[in-house]
Structures are given as structure tokens and as C-alpha cells.
Write a protein that holds these residues in place. Structure first.
Motif, PDB file in Angstrom:
ATOM      1  N   ARG A 110       0.970  -1.532   0.007  1.00  0.00           N
ATOM      2  CA  ARG A 110       0.279   0.080  -0.615  1.00  0.00           C
ATOM      3  C   ARG A 110       0.787   1.377   0.470  1.00  0.00           C
ATOM      4  O   ARG A 110       0.411   2.481  -0.415  1.00  0.00           O
ATOM      5  N   ARG A 111       1.690   1.304   0.689  1.00  0.00           N
ATOM      6  CA  ARG A 111       2.136   2.073   0.378  1.00  0.00           C
ATOM      7  C   ARG A 111       3.364   2.531  -0.583  1.00  0.00           C
ATOM      8  O   ARG A 111       4.171   3.438  -0.929  1.00  0.00           O
ATOM      9  N   GLY A 112       4.575   1.675  -0.599  1.00  0.00           N
ATOM     10  CA  GLY A 112       5.708   1.144  -2.041  1.00  0.00           C
ATOM     11  C   GLY A 112       6.909   2.204  -1.422  1.00  0.00           C
ATOM     12  O   GLY A 112       8.053   1.834  -2.324  1.00  0.00           O
ATOM     13  N   LEU A 113       6.690   3.107  -0.687  1.00  0.00           N
ATOM     14  CA  LEU A 113       7.541   3.231  -1.067  1.00  0.00           C
ATOM     15  C   LEU A 113       8.087   4.538   0.594  1.00  0.00           C
ATOM     16  O   LEU A 113       6.864   5.020   1.250  1.00  0.00           O
ATOM     17  N   THR A 114       9.288   5.450   1.282  1.00  0.00           N
ATOM     18  CA  THR A 114       9.121   5.720   2.465  1.00  0.00           C
ATOM     19  C   THR A 114       9.181   7.252   1.915  1.00  0.00           C
ATOM     20  O   THR A 114       9.949   7.721   0.848  1.00  0.00           O
ATOM     21  N   LEU A 115       8.505   8.205   2.637  1.00  0.00           N
ATOM     22  CA  LEU A 115       7.871   9.576   2.340  1.00  0.00           C
ATOM     23  C   LEU A 115       8.743  10.227   3.046  1.00  0.00           C
ATOM     24  O   LEU A 115       8.900  10.376   4.028  1.00  0.00           O
ATOM     25  N   TYR A 116       9.466  11.084   2.771  1.00  0.00           N
ATOM     26  CA  TYR A 116      10.518  11.981   3.653  1.00  0.00           C
ATOM     27  C   TYR A 116       9.990  13.767   3.432  1.00  0.00           C
ATOM     28  O   TYR A 116       9.439  14.263   2.251  1.00  0.00           O
ATOM     29  N   PHE A 117       8.969  13.534   5.189  1.00  0.00           N
ATOM     30  CA  PHE A 117       8.967  15.460   4.783  1.00  0.00           C
ATOM     31  C   PHE A 117      10.345  15.816   5.901  1.00  0.00           C
ATOM     32  O   PHE A 117      10.894  15.815   5.983  1.00  0.00           O
ATOM     33  N   PRO A 118      10.203  17.202   5.342  1.00  0.00           N
ATOM     34  CA  PRO A 118      10.917  18.122   5.787  1.00  0.00           C
ATOM     35  C   PRO A 118      11.454  17.679   7.495  1.00  0.00           C
ATOM     36  O   PRO A 118      12.688  18.218   7.946  1.00  0.00           O
ATOM     37  N   ASP A 119      11.044  17.687   7.869  1.00  0.00           N
ATOM     38  CA  ASP A 119      10.822  17.758   9.708  1.00  0.00           C
ATOM     39  C   ASP A 119      10.889  15.783   9.788  1.00  0.00           C
ATOM     40  O   ASP A 119      10.135  15.261  11.842  1.00  0.00           O
ATOM     41  N   GLY A 120      10.616  14.815   8.966  1.00  0.00           N
ATOM     42  CA  GLY A 120      10.523  13.775   9.294  1.00  0.00           C
ATOM     43  C   GLY A 120      10.568  12.658   8.256  1.00  0.00           C
ATOM     44  O   GLY A 120       9.795  13.259   7.231  1.00  0.00           O
ATOM     45  N   LYS A 121       9.639  11.889   8.537  1.00  0.00           N
ATOM     46  CA  LYS A 121       9.507  10.539   7.497  1.00  0.00           C
ATOM     47  C   LYS A 121       8.639   9.682   7.938  1.00  0.00           C
ATOM     48  O   LYS A 121       7.655   9.063   9.412  1.00  0.00           O
ATOM     49  N   VAL A 122       7.643   9.040   6.744  1.00  0.00           N
ATOM     50  CA  VAL A 122       6.094   8.204   6.609  1.00  0.00           C
ATOM     51  C   VAL A 122       7.260   6.688   6.571  1.00  0.00           C
ATOM     52  O   VAL A 122       7.637   6.965   4.893  1.00  0.00           O
ATOM     53  N   PRO A 123       7.727   5.658   7.222  1.00  0.00           N
ATOM     54  CA  PRO A 123       8.552   5.140   6.553  1.00  0.00           C
ATOM     55  C   PRO A 123       7.669   3.729   6.231  1.00  0.00           C
ATOM     56  O   PRO A 123       6.287   4.171   6.001  1.00  0.00           O
ATOM     57  N   LEU A 124       8.112   2.972   5.389  1.00  0.00           N
ATOM     58  CA  LEU A 124       7.852   2.116   4.672  1.00  0.00           C
ATOM     59  C   LEU A 124       7.137   0.912   5.497  1.00  0.00           C
ATOM     60  O   LEU A 124       6.753   0.055   5.326  1.00  0.00           O
ATOM     61  N   HIS A 125       8.512   0.583   6.057  1.00  0.00           N
ATOM     62  CA  HIS A 125       8.153  -0.976   7.481  1.00  0.00           C
ATOM     63  C   HIS A 125       8.293  -0.037   8.780  1.00  0.00           C
ATOM     64  O   HIS A 125       8.165   0.841   8.936  1.00  0.00           O
ATOM     65  N   PRO A 126       7.370  -0.805   9.487  1.00  0.00           N
ATOM     66  CA  PRO A 126       7.662  -0.273  11.483  1.00  0.00           C
ATOM     67  C   PRO A 126       9.371   0.256  11.476  1.00  0.00           C
ATOM     68  O   PRO A 126      10.066  -0.827  11.346  1.00  0.00           O
TER      69      PRO A 126
END
Length: 481
Positions: A110-126
Motif C-alpha cells: 500500500r505504501r510503496g516507498l518511505t516518504l520524506y518530509f522536512p521534519d521527519g519520515k513516514v516509513p515503508l516498514h515499522p
């Protein structure tokens, strides 16, 4: 490749944080992982599927930003007894933790990729996996796909092998530290060879017409409770390290095409119109680009620490649009299926903690070397992977683009009406009063409107006034004075 990298290096202002939170909500970015995914990850972290081979005697090391803990790759470099080099490159074995068809696997798709924001990330895996049990952290035995790539004295690949093995990194290094050690001559040979091998691979890249964009990172820097944007130019060590990853991706593509089943990262040649636009940007920024000189040669001549060159390198990423993934099975290898920037067949296989497709590419390569058919779970997933990765890439590109807008607007929001010096780097053909300007200080690239009947002066310095900047509401906009 994102158009601009941005990261926060201080505690940014509240409006910036609020706007970034709103962006996450607007894009439907998950705030965490479902309970069943976390439970499966916790269980997998405690009982991974370990390989039979043990390569923990190899004194490997990782090279990453200082704060990174999701470490996909570790390496060991050595000279071969009969000349040339041996590259050992360990890639985190995510498949040792993820069960096909399980909750963890479904969430990664569902996620496909880790997302990188300037203040943090939303990882692909826990994090229990990506920053813990699956990460190649120092002094911890980890399951990995261990590549062994032999090179001749010119850096050309002469042999490739990859198989599962237990590895153990001895040191977590960062780019600045690596550069200092190599420059000072204090690096031990496995690290010192990074420059030697990286330089040879860069030379071969030039010979085949490939190009690596050393795009500067745009930083938010805190100064006495105020904030500014500045560029951080990549170090030579960044590029040498990237060459090891490129080498592995090209080796993986060759293994898959020889086996007849795989997934390639492809990029078409840029259309003439895109190159012509880039030439206009070069002229605007004072970058010398003679007509007889290729795009690749111009890029290799640039210094990313020089502000005009930094701006041009960012514009160069527009030629990377159109990249995608091409699946082939049962010997039906697409011809051609090149990556225009690499100037060869290439695949993504070195970042499985952060990119879904790499887990599958790794499995295909292990099967190819073993002379076996790929696992059925890999073959079953291949047809959908290009679309899944395209959706993830669109989301990541939107995050990057909108984050840039938010950051620039937040840092300029209190300066409405102020005057700045800027280059006009682009003008719309059908709307000559609308274009793009690049400010040297602060490091901002933004829209300008109001060139009058004669239009904006492409390639010239221009005094501009900030007319709009409101994070999350109104993007940065300038007008000519």
C-alpha cells in the motif's frame, strides 16, 4: 529523484510545523501502522528467517547521514590478488522478516516507498524492522543479500555473485567523516578504496554517456531564533558511494535479463524540447554550455557548491521525468530497456527498507545466480509492481513538491514587500510575463508574475519584490520591481 532535497536542521517555526501536519492530512499519509502490522513486525523481529552462510568475518561498514538508522547497505572493498578489486555489498534482507501475503507485506504494498518530509519520515516498514532488526546497524549480526562483484584494474565488472548470508557491520560512518579520513590519508584500505573505485566507475560512466546529478540539499538553518534556506553541496564521498550502488543495480539488471525474468528501472531519453528548455536555464544562470558539448559533460563540469551551478543542477532533474519500471518474464526481455541517465540497463535493488520493488529485485537475482526459478510469490507480484511503485512515486513527488512550497513560504512569510536580487531562469513561451526566478540568498526558486508587455528578461538579473508567502495557503510569488 526528487527535484529538491529539503531537511530541517533546527526546531522550525510553528507555522511551518502546522502546515506540514496539514499536508500529511491532505494527502492521507498514514500516521502509523495498523495493530496487526505492528504485531507481525514485532514477531518477525524476534524470529527472522536466518541464512545458512556466515560472512560475519568480513569487516563491513555503512555510510549514511549521521542520524540515519534505517541502514540498507554495508560494504567491504579490497584489492584482488591478481589485480583489480573485489566489492562486497550487503543489502538488508527484508524478505527474511516479511511473510508474503501477510499484513506486513500488504501494508508495504500500500505504501510503496518511505516518504520524506522536512521534519521527519513516514516509513515503508515499522521502525522495529527498518530501524532495528532488519537494519545493518553496527556490531549486530543481520541477514543480508551479500553481493560479490569483481572488477578489473579499470573498474569494469568481470564477475558477479549474490547469495544470502549473515553479515555484521563494524562501523557506522557518515559522508563528512569518510571524506575527512580519505583526504587526510588516514582511512584504512577498505575505506580508502572507495575513492579509487568510485573514481574509476565515474570515468566509465562518462565513457558510456551516463550522468549522476549531485543535486545540493536545501537546508533550513536556524540562526538566533530565525531561519534561512541554504544549500549543502554533496561531497565527493557521496558520489563515490553512489557509484557502488549504481554498480550493483547494473549487475542486478544483467542477472535478471540473462535469466529472462525481472524488473528494470527505465528512463526514456529526454525530448528535444526539454533539453532546449534546459539550455535556456543554463544561459539564464551563466552556465557555459557550448552547442558541441553534451549535457552529461556539462553536468560533470559543474561545482554544486557554486550557487548558480546548484540552481542549474536542480533544473537538470527535469530531464529525469518519465522514469518507471518495466517487468519481463519467460525470456521476453524488452529491447531496449535502458535508463537514460545510467546509459545502461539498471534496476533498483539496494534500498529494500525504503523501497518496495528492491525486495523483489533481490529475490530475482538470488534465484538467477542459483540457477533456480524465482519464488512464486515474486512472480505473482511482478505484474502489479510498476503501477504500485508509480503510485508511491507520485505521492512522494507530491510530498517533496508541496514541502518545498511550504518551507519557502514559511521562511518568507514575514518579508512581504521586501526586495531581492534574482536570476530569471525560465519564461513561459505563451505567457512571457510569467516565469521562474532563482534567489541566491535565500536559496529559493519560485514563480514570478508581471513582466509587462515586453515580458520577463530571460537570463538576466532582476530586482524582485515578494508579493505572496503564506505556508499552506499561498505559495511564494514575486513581481518585478
Amino acid at each position: 529523484m526528487p527535484r529538491r532535497h529539503i531537511r530541517v536542521t533546527g526546531a522550525a517555526e510553528a507555522p511551518l510545523r502546522a502546515a506540514l501536519r496539514a499536508l500529511r492530512t491532505e494527502l492521507g499519509v498514514p500516521d502509523g501502522f495498523p495493530a496487526e502490522v505492528l504485531a507481525e513486525a514485532e514477531a518477525a523481529a524476534k524470529a527472522p528467517r536466518l541464512p545458512g552462510a556466515d560472512a560475519t568475518d568480513l569487516p563491513m561498514f555503512t555510510i549514511d547521514p549521521p542520524t540515519s538508522t534505517d541502514l540498507d547497505q554495508a560494504m567491504h572493498l579490497a584489492r584482488r590478488a591478481r589485480g583489480g578489486y573485489r566489492v562486497h555489498y550487503a543489502i538488508a534482507d527484508v524478505a527474511a522478516f516479511v511473510t508474503p501475503g501477510g499484513a506486513l507485506d500488504a501494508e508495504a504494498h500500500r505504501r510503496g516507498l518511505t516518504l520524506y518530509f522536512p521534519d521527519g519520515k513516514v516509513p515503508l516498514h515499522p521502525a522495529v524492522l527498518s530501524e532495528g532488526a532488519a537494519s545493518l546497524l553496527p556490531d549486530e549480526p543481520r541477514p543480508a543479500l551479500l553481493w560479490r562483484i569483481d572488477l578489473d584494474a579499470d573498474g569494469r565488472r568481470v564477475a558477479t555473485d549474490v547469495r544470502r548470508a549473515l553479515v555484521r557491520s563494524r562501523a557506522k560512518l557518515d559522508y563528512a567523516g569518510v571524506q575527512r579520513r580519505i583526504d587526510a590519508g588516514t582511512a584504512e584500505e577498505p575505506l580508502a578504496l572507495l575513492r579509487e573505485i568510485g573514481t574509476l566507475r565515474e570515468r566509465l560512466e562518462g565513457e558510456r554517456g551516463g550522468i549522476s546529478l549531485n543535486v545540493p540539499e536545501q537546508e533550513i538553518v536556524e540562526h538566533d531564533h530565525t531561519y534561512s534556506l541554504a544549500y549543502r553541496a554533496p561531497l565527493p564521498a557521496d558520489a563515490w558511494n553512489a557509484q557502488i550502488s549504481l554498480l550493483t543495480g547494473m549487475a542486478a539488471a544483467d542477472l535478471m535479463t540473462a535469466a529472462g525474468t525481472g524488473i528494470l528501472r527505465t528512463l526514456p531519453t529526454a525530448p528535444d524540447g526539454a533539453v532546449a528548455r534546459l539550455r535556456r536555464s543554463a544561459q539564464a544562470l551563466g552556465v557555459d554550455w557550448p552547442h558541441h558539448v553534451s549535457y552529461a559533460d556539462v553536468v560533470r563540469s559543474l561545482d554544486p557548491a557554486e550557487p548558480r551551478h546548484a540552481a542549474f543542477l536542480q533544473e537538470c532533474t527535469t530531464l529525469l521525468r518519465g522514469a518507471g519500471y518495466t517487468v519481463f518474464t519467460d525470456g521476453d526481455v524488452p529491447i531496449p530497456a535502458l535508463h537514460a541517465a545510467v546509459a545502461d540497463e539498471y534496476t533498483h535493488c539496494t534500498a529494500p527498507l525504503r523501497r518496495l520493488v528492491d525486495r523483489y529485485a533481490g529475490e530475482l537475482c538470488v534465484a538467477a545466480v542459483a540457477g533456480q526459478e524465482p519464488p512464486e510469490w515474486v512472480r505473482a507480484a511482478l505484474p502489479a509492481l510498476p503501477d504500485e511503485m508509480a503510485a508511491g512515486s507520485r505521492r512522494a513527488n507530491t510530498v517533496e513538491r508541496e514541502s518545498v512550497d511550504i518551507v519557502e513560504a514559511a521562511l518568507l512569510s514575514g518579508r512581504i514587500g521586501e526586495l531581492f536580487d534574482a536570476y530569471v531562469i525560465d519564461v513561459k513561451e505563451r505567457e512571457p510575463a510569467v516565469g521562474t526566478v532563482h534567489l541566491e540568498r535565500p536559496a529559493v526558486v519560485a514563480r514570478i508574475e508581471g513582466g509587462g508587455e515586453t515580458g520577463l528578461p530571460l537570463g538576466e538579473w532582476l530586482r524582485v519584490r515578494l508579493t505572496q508567502a503564506d505556508p499552506g495557503r499561498a505559495k511564494v510569488l514575486f513581481a518585478p520591481v
